[in-house]
Design an enzyme around this catalytic site. Structure first.
Site, PDB file in Angstrom:
ATOM      1  CG  ASP A  42      -9.872   3.182  -9.870  1.00 21.42           C
ATOM      2  OD1 ASP A  42     -10.814   3.911 -10.243  1.00 21.42           O
ATOM      3  OD2 ASP A  42      -9.972   1.942  -9.758  1.00 21.42           O
ATOM      4  CG  ASP A  52      -1.860   1.151   1.286  1.00 20.84           C
ATOM      5  OD1 ASP A  52      -1.398   2.300   1.429  1.00 20.84           O
ATOM      6  OD2 ASP A  52      -3.073   0.908   1.189  1.00 20.84           O
ATOM      7  CG  PHE A  61      -4.234   3.973 -21.148  1.00 29.13           C
ATOM      8  CD1 PHE A  61      -5.396   3.227 -21.148  1.00 29.13           C
ATOM      9  CD2 PHE A  61      -4.228   5.183 -20.474  1.00 29.13           C
ATOM     10  CE1 PHE A  61      -6.537   3.688 -20.503  1.00 29.13           C
ATOM     11  CE2 PHE A  61      -5.354   5.653 -19.828  1.00 29.13           C
ATOM     12  CZ  PHE A  61      -6.512   4.892 -19.848  1.00 29.13           C
TER      13      PHE A  61
END
Length: 252
Positions: free
Chosen positions: A155, A132, A232
């Site tokens: 995200d 994390d 992307f």
């Protein structure tokens, strides 16, 4: 890197969904900004985790790092949170051998892919955490030790009820500030305009930062040449999708 998700639906949540206050618990203890997804591992990815990780991988159990000792030199230090499959980070490390890079990513295929590629290219200026990111910043990276922290295409958690999961919150950017050296940069990029606006709102309210954007483009900056263009992003450009870069520097 973001994945296709549904657009915001006002019916999802009627409560206020703005950024949290600066004194909110950093992790919202138990609420994560990511979801672990299972994925099949390729031979190369497995090799990276099994053969290269013992040499270049780091864990929370290693504790607070002495970065000069870790890399065997004193150099500019860049941390990237959420490097995906690692192509951009590897390119940066190869292009800038005089800079040390630390990548943080929780997804095993991406970590394995990056490590395999780093080994094949013989790069010695990358280390990796599969942890994390908030815990790594809190527990492992010394104060005032970083030249840059990069957060590219996190995200966006577009549904209103999920906005609390967004990593960019006042407590997060304050923690980042303490890890940046004076004049160091927090560089963010997103392909969701609403998240870009959220980032700007959080950063403009955060003490101890200066927006690096010129007045005519503020709060955003044109995509810097030093941020590699990913496949992307290139595909998004062809489809007419926007990308927003924000760079803020530690002022004190």
């Amino acid at each position: 890197m973001t994945e296709p998700q549904q657009q915001d639906d006002p019916s999802n949540d009627s409560r206020a969904t703005g950024p949290e206050s600066s004194d909110a618990p950093l992790h919202r203890r138990g609420i994560k900004s990511y979801v672990l997804r299972a994925g099949r591992m390729t031979v190369a990815q497995t090799r990276g985790l099994e053969e290269v990780w013992p040499r270049l991988g780091l864990t929370l159990a290693d504790g607070r790092q002495d970065l000069d000792a870790l890399f065997g030199r004193s150099a500019p230090r860049v941390v990237e949170i959420g490097f995906g499959m690692g192509a951009s980070l590897v390119e940066q490390a190869e292009t800038h051998p005089d800079t040390d890079f630390i990548g943080i990513e929780v997804h095993a295929p991406g970590v394995g892919k990056l490590l395999d590629e780093v080994d094949k290219r013989g790069l010695s200026n990358i280390r990796v955490y599969r942890e994390d990111a908030l815990a790594v910043l809190e527990q492992c990276l010394p104060p005032a030790s970083l030249t840059t922290l990069q957060l590219f295409f996190p995200d966006p958690w577009p549904k209103k009820k999920h906005h609390k999961r967004r990593i960019v919150q006042p407590a997060f950017v304050e923690l980042v500030r303490t890890r940046l050296m004076e004049g160091g940069s927090l560089h963010m990029a997103t392909d969701w305009e609403a998240y870009a606006e959220w980032m700007a709102e959080v950063m403009d309210a955060a003490p101890g930062y200066i927006n690096a954007a010129a007045a005519e483009t503020a709060p955003y900056v044109p995509r810097p040449d030093f941020r590699p263009l990913t496949k992307f992003e290139a595909r998004g450009e062809r489809l007419g999708h926007g990308v927003w870069d924000l760079i803020y520097r530690r002022a004190d």
